[in-house]
Design an enzyme around this catalytic site. Sequence first.
Site, short mmCIF file in Angstrom:
data_model
loop_
_atom_site.label_atom_id
_atom_site.label_comp_id
_atom_site.label_asym_id
_atom_site.label_seq_id
_atom_site.Cartn_x
_atom_site.Cartn_y
_atom_site.Cartn_z
N HIS A 478 0.79 -1.02 0.07
CA HIS A 478 -0.09 -0.05 -0.08
C HIS A 478 0.84 1.32 -0.04
O HIS A 478 0.95 2.13 -1.12
CB HIS A 478 -1.18 0.16 1.26
CG HIS A 478 -2.11 1.23 1.10
ND1 HIS A 478 -2.71 1.55 2.39
CD2 HIS A 478 -2.22 1.95 0.28
CE1 HIS A 478 -3.16 2.60 1.99
NE2 HIS A 478 -3.24 2.93 1.22
N HIS A 483 1.43 5.06 -2.93
CA HIS A 483 1.65 6.19 -2.29
C HIS A 483 3.06 6.90 -2.39
O HIS A 483 3.22 8.04 -3.23
CB HIS A 483 1.11 6.36 -0.82
CG HIS A 483 -0.26 6.28 -0.51
ND1 HIS A 483 -1.02 7.41 -0.11
CD2 HIS A 483 -1.20 5.15 -0.70
CE1 HIS A 483 -2.02 7.13 0.22
NE2 HIS A 483 -2.31 5.79 0.01
N HIS A 669 -3.82 0.87 -6.55
CA HIS A 669 -4.21 1.45 -5.13
C HIS A 669 -5.40 0.91 -4.70
O HIS A 669 -5.92 0.50 -3.50
CB HIS A 669 -3.99 3.06 -5.19
CG HIS A 669 -4.34 3.53 -3.89
ND1 HIS A 669 -5.51 4.25 -3.69
CD2 HIS A 669 -3.88 3.96 -2.82
CE1 HIS A 669 -5.90 4.63 -2.44
NE2 HIS A 669 -4.44 4.43 -1.96
N ASN A 673 -6.15 -0.99 -1.16
CA ASN A 673 -6.64 0.16 -0.10
C ASN A 673 -8.22 0.05 0.35
O ASN A 673 -8.62 -0.24 1.38
CB ASN A 673 -6.35 1.60 -0.79
CG ASN A 673 -6.95 2.61 0.16
OD1 ASN A 673 -6.29 2.99 1.23
ND2 ASN A 673 -8.33 3.02 -0.07
N ILE A 817 -6.61 8.97 -0.84
CA ILE A 817 -6.91 8.68 0.46
C ILE A 817 -5.87 7.50 0.93
O ILE A 817 -5.27 6.84 0.22
CB ILE A 817 -8.53 7.98 0.65
CG1 ILE A 817 -8.88 7.82 1.91
CG2 ILE A 817 -8.66 6.85 -0.29
CD1 ILE A 817 -9.04 9.04 2.84
#
Length: 817
Positions: A478, A483, A669, A673, A817
């Site tokens: 993740h 990110h 993602h 997520n 997010i």
Amino acid sequence: MVSLVIKDPKDIKGLHHKRKKFVKKVTIPDDTTLQGETRELNGAVKRIETDKISTWTPLNIPQGAQRKTIISEDSRVEEIGLGLQNRNSGQEIVYKTSHKPLDLNPTEEDERGEYDEVFYDMDSMETDSDDEEFGVPGAFIIKNSHFNELFLKSLTLEDVPNHGKIHFVCNSWVYPASKYKSDRIFFANQAYLPSETPESLRKYRENELVTLRGDGTGKLEEWDRVYDYAYYNDLGDPDKDEEFARPVLGGTSEYPYPRRGRTGREPTKTDPNTESRIPLLMSLDIYLLLPEFKSLFDSTPNEFDSFADVLKLYEGGIKLPKGPLLKAITDSIPLEILKLLNSDGEGLLKYPTPQVIQEDKTAWRTDEEFGREMLAGVNPVIIGRLQEFPPKSKLDPKIYGNQTSTITREQIEDKLDGLTVDEPLAIELSLPHPDGDQFGVVSKVYTPADQGVEGSIWQLAKAYAAVNDSAVHQLISHWLNTHTVIEPFVIATNRQLSVLHPIHKLLLPHFRDTMNINALARQILINGGGLLELTVFPAKYSMEMSTVIYKDWIFPEQALPAYLIKRGMAVEDSSSPHSLRLLIQDYPYAVDGLEIWSAIKSWATDYCNFYYKSDDAVQKDSELQAWWKELRKEGHGDKKNESWWPKMQTRQELIDACTIIIWIASALHAAVNFGQYPYAGYLPNRPTLSRNFMPEPGSDEYEELKKNPDKVFLKTITPQLQTFIGISLIELLSRHASDTLYLGQRDSPEWTKDQEPLSAFERFGKKPSDIENQIMQMNGDEKWKNRSGPVKVPYTLLFPTGEEGLAGKGVPNSVSI
């Protein structure tokens, strides 16, 4: 150029229709209430449309706001702007809030908090010039002389002589002009390669990029439009305590890392290499709350006594006592983190029931479900085919000793008969050797059992494996692989590719809010003493662990087909769909992911081939070459000498790079997520901490395991406080916002003027519907057991379109997010 001077939101010079026009048609939303000639629009106000003119209209009015206007069929309109004046009656459109009328001429002494943010949409404009030789505006400069910022969404010029309509997509906050060192400029939606830029725009294009790069100095404020690079040197807080000091990530061979956006804050007093941190408005110092939380619980503080206790979190809630204790808790943890609700005047800690226990409260404990989640759960990107036996470690034996697996053929041969590929055959748990790393590890192999104490041991073995997988998921699958690695692409794109550049336009939706959410993560999640360290087992070494994995990160292998082949889950096969044959056909993540990957690649191919007619065009694109060079040398600077970087000399290399970037930001993602709360919202299914060793025969723990296996299980995994914080956090992270844009969607239909790319995007926008139909069909076919499993949770994490809240489906465009 068209210059706009804004002295006040109600007086926007240069945007008024000076010619008198008749209003021939007024479109009013269905929910409008009519009271004589006054039409009141409550809540979100829609635009009032006319034949050729329309008004500046707030797109986001606060709750309780009200809009009133008087427009008759034969009204003459004197001016268009904030404050639509009716020529006959003198009535104006007035915007006001329920708590205080909005002063259209506020003074600097007025408190900022009294005014709600209002978003404006510039929908129509005429210049003051009637000269047909005026030319075609390709950009405009805006100066805000008001003391507050405003959000500029778009501007459309109608009936431009010899041209028609020109649209400017803005989507930007415009701060008072005194905040800027250079003019705010917005370009029309026509894309140009650098060499094709009209001469009149070339200087503005180049100067805007210079502004966005900044000069590399000083602290950056919220109005500074600067994209620059920095190491991850703001995770520690040594001034607070030595316990919170953390190493700088990036810039060294020991701790290589992608770069983050530079903020330029002052260094800490204790360590000049560590950047100081932003003071939080509300304390998030969770450690201070441990004594308060311990006192809330019954016979065994800090423990769940049974699975029934855990279920209370979802089926009734845990009451927090009123008084000083409740106040201490609620004052210290924001409501967004600690899900605090009010019921009959008392605090109630309660969470939505996660999908994994909605249909069956115990199916998560089956071996079949444990294995299925490695293919269709929240972390389906780690499982790999065993290509040698016994498994061998790649660690240097001179440093780490013998790390070869101790699993033997005898331990698993009798368990192969009748088992499906998604059931675990053995779990090997290892501890550091007591005499030092150079002596290797102490390992023990556990095999499936479902009766007696052996069955309880097997359940604990799966829990230990899940704890390890949870850390890998959060820190690697993740955080690192989505990110972190995408942020340098965001920075380089804004620094080196003009907004006029077609590749900037292609990638822009996939960078929305990424730097913002990453900055927030550095502040409260991945920082020293932050929420992630509190809730995953590597604790203070969490981020260091991700730097070790980054050493093996290879950009081309982030392509889904290449990644599946690397892990031994697929082989090249020209006769199979996507030229790839999955070795496990019932692998939901891979099956759905390949459909999305293919759609993204087709879209990137159509788009790039429109603007680049040859490889030579790629090579001669000065901005593109600077972009790719900076990505390698600065953004991922610790890997700048790797030979695997594409050279960016061909159209295919450009297509492949854009496909990978879009894939990482969107589907990858989404896959890792938005399943967090559906699967890990029930912590026993995805524990993040293990606090006790495996009970050994003859020990008191082993005897207790015989008598009360559930209690031992709960005493071994995540305790109560970390459970509350953990599930509060992942509930937030698993939600879709109301304004989320999903794959195949954009915030403006006029994001480019070029018709062929618009047509290609329209084709791309229809692909999600086809993929959704296939997903629904496969989820309903009992042949594909891994798509629902014993817990009866259909695999929808790569279902392209989502919905607000805990939908458990939806592929947003970006890491937001």
